[in-house]
Enzyme design. Structure first.
Site, mmCIF file in Angstrom:
data_model
loop_
_atom_site.group_PDB
_atom_site.id
_atom_site.type_symbol
_atom_site.label_atom_id
_atom_site.label_comp_id
_atom_site.label_asym_id
_atom_site.label_seq_id
_atom_site.Cartn_x
_atom_site.Cartn_y
_atom_site.Cartn_z
ATOM 1 N N PRO A 5 0.841 -1.197 0.000
ATOM 2 C CA PRO A 5 0.000 0.000 0.000
ATOM 3 C C PRO A 5 0.879 1.252 0.000
ATOM 4 O O PRO A 5 1.784 1.369 0.822
ATOM 5 C CB PRO A 5 -0.791 -0.128 1.307
ATOM 6 C CG PRO A 5 0.028 -1.042 2.182
ATOM 7 C CD PRO A 5 0.735 -1.966 1.249
ATOM 8 N N ALA B 78 -1.007 -0.231 10.965
ATOM 9 C CA ALA B 78 0.411 0.095 11.136
ATOM 10 C C ALA B 78 0.625 1.611 11.198
ATOM 11 O O ALA B 78 -0.326 2.391 11.187
ATOM 12 C CB ALA B 78 1.203 -0.492 9.967
ATOM 13 N N TYR C 279 -1.422 5.120 12.862
ATOM 14 C CA TYR C 279 -2.747 5.689 12.581
ATOM 15 C C TYR C 279 -3.778 5.150 13.584
ATOM 16 O O TYR C 279 -3.408 4.496 14.549
ATOM 17 C CB TYR C 279 -3.120 5.427 11.115
ATOM 18 C CG TYR C 279 -2.120 6.085 10.185
ATOM 19 C CD1 TYR C 279 -1.974 7.472 10.181
ATOM 20 C CD2 TYR C 279 -1.275 5.329 9.391
ATOM 21 C CE1 TYR C 279 -1.025 8.085 9.375
ATOM 22 C CE2 TYR C 279 -0.315 5.939 8.582
ATOM 23 C CZ TYR C 279 -0.199 7.321 8.586
ATOM 24 O OH TYR C 279 0.754 7.934 7.804
HETATM 25 C C1 LIG Z 1 5.314 6.750 -1.244
HETATM 26 C C2 LIG Z 1 4.961 5.789 -0.158
HETATM 27 C C3 LIG Z 1 3.693 5.832 0.402
HETATM 28 C C4 LIG Z 1 3.305 4.924 1.390
HETATM 29 N N1 LIG Z 1 2.008 4.924 1.847
HETATM 30 C C5 LIG Z 1 1.576 3.908 2.645
HETATM 31 C C6 LIG Z 1 0.191 3.734 2.930
HETATM 32 O O1 LIG Z 1 -0.697 4.474 2.456
HETATM 33 N N2 LIG Z 1 -0.160 2.693 3.714
HETATM 34 C C7 LIG Z 1 0.763 1.821 4.244
HETATM 35 O O2 LIG Z 1 0.415 0.874 4.959
HETATM 36 N N3 LIG Z 1 2.089 1.966 3.995
HETATM 37 C C8 LIG Z 1 2.499 2.959 3.181
HETATM 38 N N4 LIG Z 1 3.833 3.029 2.826
HETATM 39 C C9 LIG Z 1 4.770 2.005 3.335
HETATM 40 C C10 LIG Z 1 4.862 0.824 2.357
HETATM 41 O O3 LIG Z 1 3.633 0.098 2.326
HETATM 42 C C11 LIG Z 1 5.987 -0.155 2.755
HETATM 43 O O4 LIG Z 1 5.701 -0.729 4.006
HETATM 44 C C12 LIG Z 1 7.318 0.559 2.806
HETATM 45 O O5 LIG Z 1 7.512 1.335 1.650
HETATM 46 C C13 LIG Z 1 8.483 -0.407 2.949
HETATM 47 O O6 LIG Z 1 8.638 -1.214 1.818
HETATM 48 P P1 LIG Z 1 9.776 -0.916 0.705
HETATM 49 O O7 LIG Z 1 11.075 -0.851 1.428
HETATM 50 O O8 LIG Z 1 9.681 -2.107 -0.227
HETATM 51 O O9 LIG Z 1 9.436 0.367 0.019
HETATM 52 C C14 LIG Z 1 4.241 3.954 1.863
HETATM 53 C C15 LIG Z 1 5.533 3.939 1.318
HETATM 54 C C16 LIG Z 1 5.893 4.815 0.310
HETATM 55 C C17 LIG Z 1 7.268 4.708 -0.301
#
Ligand SMILES: Cc1cc2nc3c(=O)[nH]c(=O)nc-3n(C[C@H](O)[C@H](O)[C@H](O)COP(=O)(O)O)c2cc1C
Length: 356
Positions: free
Chosen positions: A23, A176, A179
């Site tokens: 997400p 997570a 929130y």
């Molecule tokens: C631009 C961006 C927006 C994010 N928005 C959310 C979100 O709306 N909901 C959520 O649970 N995590 C959000 N995250 C966290 C990601 O779901 C994920 O847990 C995090 O990016 C770590 O994974 P990665 O290292 O593969 O990027 C966001 C991450 C990024 C980079």
């Protein structure tokens, strides 16, 4: 042998591979929380994922925490999402909606009638909200009454119903990142003295009651949960996180959820070792994975599927790139939350000539 490209059962669905798109809030919706048509292209481009989880979507206007985030509270919002699910399905994909209520991580400028954000207790977070007028200090939120908590849970139930109406294959509760659900769960943000506060059995009740409402609408095999133990993002603190998360996950058992996505941040505690044996559904891990670490986690049984965030954001064809060892596009942070198509739908996929 690569396990990333083998099928896996997640609730009702047999995913063709073990790539889950994380997400990710992208802030391309309009001021009424109606998703942009650009999102149709964005999500469809990424439909090779075994499962897509959408950006956080507010179940009710009071849950909005960031500018230009989408909702699933009005008919116009449902209609816009229908285009997204249809496009993903047309490309053979599956998509869950993440329901996200920001609670105190909001600002009056984003709330209906400029009201105060709501929370379990009137405790102001350190830091600043990201508003239309730029960064502004968080405010002290208004504590929900016990009766109002039931109404918020009802909002999640109705949001689940509307998500299904919009064609989603399931829903995920955002538990997570500090929130609303985690604000209830954590001792630092929950000082209530009703059945939603105090001992862990009470602090976990909001999350569990909300999941139950979502399950009643969608069926347990179409509901997932994301948690991030000890991430401490958004000024969230719990006095006994290991005890808290052990209790929470043990209580999930009778719910029979499709999956649990754990994105832990502690360097000291191995939360996967702690939580995975306590959960019966598909266990998803995410956070900083690359191809090698994802394969390793699948090979040694730490996870059933692996979640990729920024890598999927920048590489619409991530599975294909991994399959052939192609180089990855670099995520551009400047456009993560910027309006418009740039940095959203213009990351290149491999050309036909480049596909091995
Ligand atoms: C631009 C961006 C927006 C994010 N928005 C959310 C979100 O709306 N909901 C959520 O649970 N995590 C959000 N995250 C966290 C990601 O779901 C994920 O847990 C995090 O990016 C770590 O994974 P990665 O290292 O593969 O990027 C966001 C991450 C990024 C980079």
């Amino acid at each position: 042998m690569s396990r990333l490209f083998t099928p896996v059962q997640v609730g009702r669905y047999t995913l063709p591979n073990r790539f889950v798109m994380a997400p990710m809030t992208r802030s391309r919706a309009d001021d009424h929380g109606v998703q942009s048509e650009l999102a149709v292209t964005y999500y469809a481009q990424r439909a090779d994922a075994g499962l897509i989880v959408t950006e956080g979507v507010f179940p009710d206007a009071a849950g909005k925490g960031y500018v230009r985030t989408p909702g699933i509270a009005t008919e116009a919002q449902v209609e816009a999402w229908k285009l997204v699910t249809a496009a993903v399905h047309a490309r053979g994909g599956r998509i869950f909606m993440q329901l996200m209520h920001a609670g105190r991580i909001s600002h009056p400028s984003m709330q209906p009638d400029g009201r105060l954000p709501v929370a379990p207790s009137a405790i102001k977070p350190a830091g600043q909200a990201w508003t239309d007028q730029g960064q502004q200090d968080f405010v002290t939120p208004r504590a929900l009454s016990t009766d109002e908590v039931a109404l918020v849970i009802e909002d999640y139930r109705q949001a689940t119903r509307r998500a299904l109406e919009a064609g989603f294959d399931g829903v995920e509760l955002h538990g997570a990142s500090g929130y609303l659900p985690e604000q209830f769960l954590s001792s630092g943000t929950n000082h209530r003295d009703d059945q939603y506060g105090g001992p862990i059995a009470n602090r976990a009740r909001f999350m569990l009651d909300t999941l139950r409402a979502m399950v009643e609408q969608a069926g347990s095999d179409r509901v997932g949960l994301k948690i991030s133990p000890e991430m401490n993002f958004n000024d969230i603190v719990d006095a006994n996180p290991q005890e808290t998360y052990t209790y929470l996950v043990e209580q999930l058992k009778p719910l029979g959820l499709a999956y649990l996505h754990v994105a832990p941040y502690s360097k000291e505690v191995d939360y996967h070792a702690l939580l995975r044996p306590r959960f019966d559904g598909a266990y998803l891990i995410g956070g900083g994975l690359d191809q090698a670490s994802a394969e390793a986690a699948l090979a040694d049984g730490r996870a059933d599927a692996t979640v990729f965030g920024s890598a999927f954001l920048a590489n619409p064809d991530l599975p294909q790139r991994f399959r052939q060892g192609a180089p990855l596009n670099t995520p551009d942070r400047a456009t993560f939350f910027a309006p418009g198509a740039a940095g959203y739908i213009d990351y290149p996929a491999l050309t036909t000539a480049e596909i091995a």
